[in-house]
Design a protein around this motif. Structure first.
Motif, PDB file in Angstrom:
ATOM      1  N   UNK A  39       0.834  -1.210   0.000  1.00 44.37           N
ATOM      2  CA  UNK A  39       0.000   0.000   0.000  1.00 44.37           C
ATOM      3  C   UNK A  39       0.867   1.257   0.000  1.00 44.37           C
ATOM      4  N   UNK A  40       1.984   1.195   0.689  1.00 47.72           N
ATOM      5  CA  UNK A  40       2.895   2.344   0.700  1.00 47.72           C
ATOM      6  C   UNK A  40       3.454   2.587  -0.701  1.00 47.72           C
ATOM      7  N   UNK A  41       3.804   1.515  -1.402  1.00 49.04           N
ATOM      8  CA  UNK A  41       4.282   1.668  -2.778  1.00 49.04           C
ATOM      9  C   UNK A  41       3.159   2.187  -3.676  1.00 49.04           C
ATOM     10  N   UNK A  42       1.935   1.741  -3.446  1.00 47.48           N
ATOM     11  CA  UNK A  42       0.802   2.282  -4.209  1.00 47.48           C
ATOM     12  C   UNK A  42       0.640   3.769  -3.940  1.00 47.48           C
ATOM     13  N   UNK A  43       0.723   4.154  -2.675  1.00 45.75           N
ATOM     14  CA  UNK A  43       0.660   5.566  -2.289  1.00 45.75           C
ATOM     15  C   UNK A  43       1.742   6.362  -3.014  1.00 45.75           C
ATOM     16  N   UNK A  44       2.953   5.825  -3.022  1.00 45.24           N
ATOM     17  CA  UNK A  44       4.087   6.470  -3.690  1.00 45.24           C
ATOM     18  C   UNK A  44       3.800   6.658  -5.181  1.00 45.24           C
ATOM     19  N   UNK A  45       3.353   5.598  -5.851  1.00 47.29           N
ATOM     20  CA  UNK A  45       3.122   5.681  -7.288  1.00 47.29           C
ATOM     21  C   UNK A  45       1.913   6.551  -7.628  1.00 47.29           C
ATOM     22  N   UNK A  46       0.852   6.443  -6.844  1.00 43.90           N
ATOM     23  CA  UNK A  46      -0.335   7.258  -7.105  1.00 43.90           C
ATOM     24  C   UNK A  46      -0.058   8.739  -6.871  1.00 43.90           C
ATOM     25  N   UNK A  47       0.705   9.039  -5.827  1.00 46.17           N
ATOM     26  CA  UNK A  47       1.044  10.440  -5.553  1.00 46.17           C
ATOM     27  C   UNK A  47       1.897  11.007  -6.683  1.00 46.17           C
ATOM     28  N   UNK A  48       2.856  10.215  -7.155  1.00 50.53           N
ATOM     29  CA  UNK A  48       3.684  10.660  -8.281  1.00 50.53           C
ATOM     30  C   UNK A  48       2.868  10.863  -9.538  1.00 50.53           C
ATOM     31  N   UNK A  49       1.938   9.963  -9.793  1.00 50.95           N
ATOM     32  CA  UNK A  49       1.068  10.091 -10.964  1.00 50.95           C
ATOM     33  C   UNK A  49       0.217  11.355 -10.861  1.00 50.95           C
TER      34      UNK A  49
END
Length: 137
Positions: free
Chosen positions: A44-54
């Protein structure tokens, strides 16, 4: 890949070592389950990272369209207040991921592996293997 024996016993890689108590098997099962939960949190943290970057890159389109629509002040406000903004003081999401990995996840995984090696001879998922045997019989 491991297989069960015809007699219903787990394969040797999933049999508890001689003398290992039920409580120790249960404890390593709880530790393994906690690590699995941590793995999910990490995902979920990696998802947060990628979604925030997107989302940050998607702001570029909003800025462009606001400029085209004749709203340069609003576009500039988004550009200066949001684009590239830290998610916590001084940190982008990649830094949060690194801190989580280095300060929590890797030590957690290493300790779980160390205790599994020491207490169970490296045999993983003993609790689950025994649960599987009990539920099938």
């Amino acid at each position: 890949m491991t297989k069960d024996h015809d007699d219903g016993r787990p394969d040797p890689a999933h049999r508890r070592p001689e003398g290992m108590s039920d409580t120790a098997v249960e404890a390593l099962g709880a530790l393994s389950k906690a690590l699995e939960t941590t793995e999910r949190a990490r995902g979920h943290l990696y998802s947060f990272h990628q979604l925030t970057g997107t989302a940050d890159f998607q702001l570029d389109e909003a800025v462009r369209l606001l400029r085209e629509a004749g709203h340069p002040e609003e576009a500039e406000r988004i550009r200066t207040e949001l684009v590239g903004r830290n998610v916590t003081p001084g940190h982008w999401t990649f830094q949060l991921v690194e801190e989580y990995d280095d300060g929590y996840y890797r030590p957690f995984a290493a300790l779980e592996a160390e205790l599994t090696d020491r207490l169970a001879g490296g045999r993983r998922h003993l609790y689950e293997a025994e649960l599987k045997r009990r539920r099938r019989s």
